[in-house]
Motif scaffolding. Structure first.
Motif, mmCIF file in Angstrom:
data_model
loop_
_atom_site.group_PDB
_atom_site.id
_atom_site.type_symbol
_atom_site.label_atom_id
_atom_site.label_comp_id
_atom_site.label_asym_id
_atom_site.label_seq_id
_atom_site.Cartn_x
_atom_site.Cartn_y
_atom_site.Cartn_z
ATOM 1 N N ASP A 68 0.831 -1.206 0.000
ATOM 2 C CA ASP A 68 0.000 0.000 0.000
ATOM 3 C C ASP A 68 0.864 1.255 0.000
ATOM 4 N N PHE A 69 2.010 1.201 0.656
ATOM 5 C CA PHE A 69 2.923 2.349 0.689
ATOM 6 C C PHE A 69 3.749 2.439 -0.589
ATOM 7 N N CYS A 70 4.284 1.311 -1.055
ATOM 8 C CA CYS A 70 5.291 1.338 -2.120
ATOM 9 C C CYS A 70 4.728 1.378 -3.532
ATOM 10 N N ILE A 71 3.666 0.625 -3.800
ATOM 11 C CA ILE A 71 3.183 0.522 -5.184
ATOM 12 C C ILE A 71 2.820 1.879 -5.778
ATOM 13 N N PRO A 72 2.068 2.743 -5.090
ATOM 14 C CA PRO A 72 1.757 4.042 -5.712
ATOM 15 C C PRO A 72 3.008 4.847 -6.045
ATOM 16 N N ARG A 73 4.043 4.742 -5.248
ATOM 17 C CA ARG A 73 5.278 5.480 -5.511
ATOM 18 C C ARG A 73 6.037 4.878 -6.678
ATOM 19 N N TRP A 74 6.134 3.560 -6.707
ATOM 20 C CA TRP A 74 6.847 2.916 -7.806
ATOM 21 C C TRP A 74 6.138 3.139 -9.143
ATOM 22 N N THR A 75 4.823 3.015 -9.155
ATOM 23 C CA THR A 75 4.119 3.173 -10.433
ATOM 24 C C THR A 75 4.149 4.616 -10.920
ATOM 25 N N SER A 76 4.367 5.555 -10.002
ATOM 26 C CA SER A 76 4.474 6.958 -10.440
ATOM 27 C C SER A 76 5.731 7.185 -11.273
ATOM 28 N N TYR A 77 6.713 6.276 -11.193
ATOM 29 C CA TYR A 77 7.935 6.414 -11.980
ATOM 30 C C TYR A 77 7.710 6.109 -13.454
ATOM 31 N N THR A 78 6.648 5.353 -13.770
ATOM 32 C CA THR A 78 6.525 4.816 -15.123
ATOM 33 C C THR A 78 6.358 5.902 -16.173
ATOM 34 N N GLY A 79 5.805 7.059 -15.793
ATOM 35 C CA GLY A 79 5.647 8.133 -16.761
ATOM 36 C C GLY A 79 6.836 9.068 -16.846
ATOM 37 N N ALA A 80 7.841 8.846 -15.995
ATOM 38 C CA ALA A 80 9.011 9.736 -15.975
ATOM 39 C C ALA A 80 9.879 9.510 -17.206
ATOM 40 N N ARG A 81 10.517 10.580 -17.669
ATOM 41 C CA ARG A 81 11.402 10.503 -18.824
ATOM 42 C C ARG A 81 12.772 11.072 -18.455
ATOM 43 N N PRO A 82 13.817 10.607 -19.110
ATOM 44 C CA PRO A 82 15.165 11.126 -18.813
ATOM 45 C C PRO A 82 15.235 12.632 -19.019
ATOM 46 N N ASN A 83 16.021 13.294 -18.186
ATOM 47 C CA ASN A 83 16.245 14.727 -18.349
ATOM 48 C C ASN A 83 17.641 14.972 -18.922
ATOM 49 N N ASP A 84 18.032 16.242 -19.017
ATOM 50 C CA ASP A 84 19.299 16.579 -19.661
ATOM 51 C C ASP A 84 20.504 15.938 -18.964
ATOM 52 N N ALA A 85 20.437 15.780 -17.641
ATOM 53 C CA ALA A 85 21.565 15.166 -16.941
ATOM 54 C C ALA A 85 21.710 13.700 -17.334
ATOM 55 N N HIS A 86 20.607 12.961 -17.417
ATOM 56 C CA HIS A 86 20.673 11.568 -17.869
ATOM 57 C C HIS A 86 21.228 11.490 -19.297
ATOM 58 N N ARG A 87 20.696 12.364 -20.155
ATOM 59 C CA ARG A 87 21.125 12.333 -21.560
ATOM 60 C C ARG A 87 22.600 12.706 -21.697
ATOM 61 N N ALA A 88 23.052 13.647 -20.880
ATOM 62 C CA ALA A 88 24.457 14.052 -20.952
ATOM 63 C C ALA A 88 25.371 12.907 -20.535
ATOM 64 N N LEU A 89 25.017 12.176 -19.493
ATOM 65 C CA LEU A 89 25.854 11.056 -19.059
ATOM 66 C C LEU A 89 25.920 9.977 -20.136
ATOM 67 N N ALA A 90 24.798 9.726 -20.798
ATOM 68 C CA ALA A 90 24.812 8.755 -21.897
ATOM 69 C C ALA A 90 25.728 9.229 -23.027
ATOM 70 N N ARG A 91 25.669 10.519 -23.333
ATOM 71 C CA ARG A 91 26.508 11.086 -24.386
ATOM 72 C C ARG A 91 27.980 11.063 -23.998
ATOM 73 N N LEU A 92 28.282 11.333 -22.716
ATOM 74 C CA LEU A 92 29.672 11.292 -22.258
ATOM 75 C C LEU A 92 30.244 9.884 -22.381
ATOM 76 N N GLU A 93 29.421 8.879 -22.120
ATOM 77 C CA GLU A 93 29.875 7.497 -22.314
ATOM 78 C C GLU A 93 30.131 7.229 -23.795
ATOM 79 N N GLU A 94 29.203 7.662 -24.633
ATOM 80 C CA GLU A 94 29.339 7.453 -26.079
ATOM 81 C C GLU A 94 30.607 8.106 -26.617
ATOM 82 N N LEU A 95 30.957 9.283 -26.071
ATOM 83 C CA LEU A 95 32.131 10.014 -26.529
ATOM 84 C C LEU A 95 33.434 9.508 -25.921
ATOM 85 N N GLY A 96 33.339 8.597 -24.943
ATOM 86 C CA GLY A 96 34.538 8.044 -24.328
ATOM 87 C C GLY A 96 35.016 8.777 -23.095
#
Length: 249
Positions: A68-96
């Motif tokens: 009852d405590f955890c499920i509403p919080r976990w399911t609220s994550y499903t609509g979240a999308r990566p932000n610029d910080a996530h995308r930048a880290l992925a790009r930094l890995e891609e660039l080496g």
């Protein structure tokens, strides 16, 4: 140093070394709409006692209340999308510039952003398993049962209680944690992003790096030891860092 000088210093560190990692926490995902845990007044653990609601013993003692405590919080994550910080880290890995990302988060946003080498040291919300027989299911099975009125969700094979493949308080660390320890051998620079470094053993990982950069809105126990400390939003820092590297998002 001014903010601009700090950004240039971090860019120079990444250029000068090739065995660099990021360690991320809940603060990197707040700009994606996911609350963090310890920010004054807004953090989840300022409102609830995690030792009562997010422990292995709480799950075993009263699994229905746990869900009852955890499920509403976990399911609220499903609509979240990566932000610029996530995308930048992925790009930094891609660039080496980065070997990969070690994350305390269970939201899966680093993978969504395109990061290839991700160590999810506190687990994830892709699967769950039976606490009795070990049978594995997609995480959606757990949610569908709960939303259909079955609380706690149960194993289809033995009727044992299902649990998510996340690391709860009192749990052993995940296999990814031990893989991350090995991967960090020879780490030259660690970008510590959006974590207050309060929860061990994850908070001890900066000890394995030769140089540490802190990017977090709030002070951390490592601020006096880090080479560069930036108290600013993760998205802004990484937009500016990518521009300094000549790779704007």
């Amino acid at each position: 140093m001014t903010y601009e000088e700090k950004i240039r210093a971090v860019a120079d560190l990444l250029r000068a070394h090739d065995r660099n990692f990021a360690l991320t926490g809940a603060g990197i995902s707040t700009e994606s709409g996911i609350p963090d845990f310890r920010s004054p007044g807004t953090g989840l653990w300022t409102k609830y006692d995690p030792t009562k609601v997010a422990t292995l013993s709480a799950l075993r003692r009263d699994p229905a209340s746990f869900y009852d405590f955890c499920i509403p919080r976990w399911t609220s994550y499903t609509g979240a999308r990566p932000n610029d910080a996530h995308r930048a880290l992925a790009r930094l890995e891609e660039l080496g510039y980065l070997v990969g990302v070690i994350t305390q988060n269970i939201d899966g946003l680093h993978r969504q952003a395109g990061s290839k080498r991700v160590w999810e040291i506190h687990g994830h919300l892709r699967t769950c398993h039976c606490m009795s027989c070990g049978e594995t299911y997609p995480f959606s099975t757990l949610v569908e049962q709960y939303e259909g009125g079955q609380n706690p969700p149960l194993c289809g094979r033995c009727r044992g209680v299902l649990r998510p493949d996340v690391v709860l308080f009192e749990d052993q660390m995940s296999e990814d944690f031990f893989k991350a320890l090995k991967a960090l051998s020879g780490c030259q620079v660690m970008l510590v992003v959006g974590t207050s470094l309060q929860v061990y053993p994850a908070a001890g990982l900066p000890e394995l790096a030769r140089r540490v950069v802190i990017i977090n809105r709030e002070p951390t126990p490592w601020d006096e030891r880090a080479e560069v400390v930036i108290h600013e939003s993760c998205g802004k820092v990484f937009r500016d860092l990518m521009a300094a590297l000549g790779e704007p998002l």
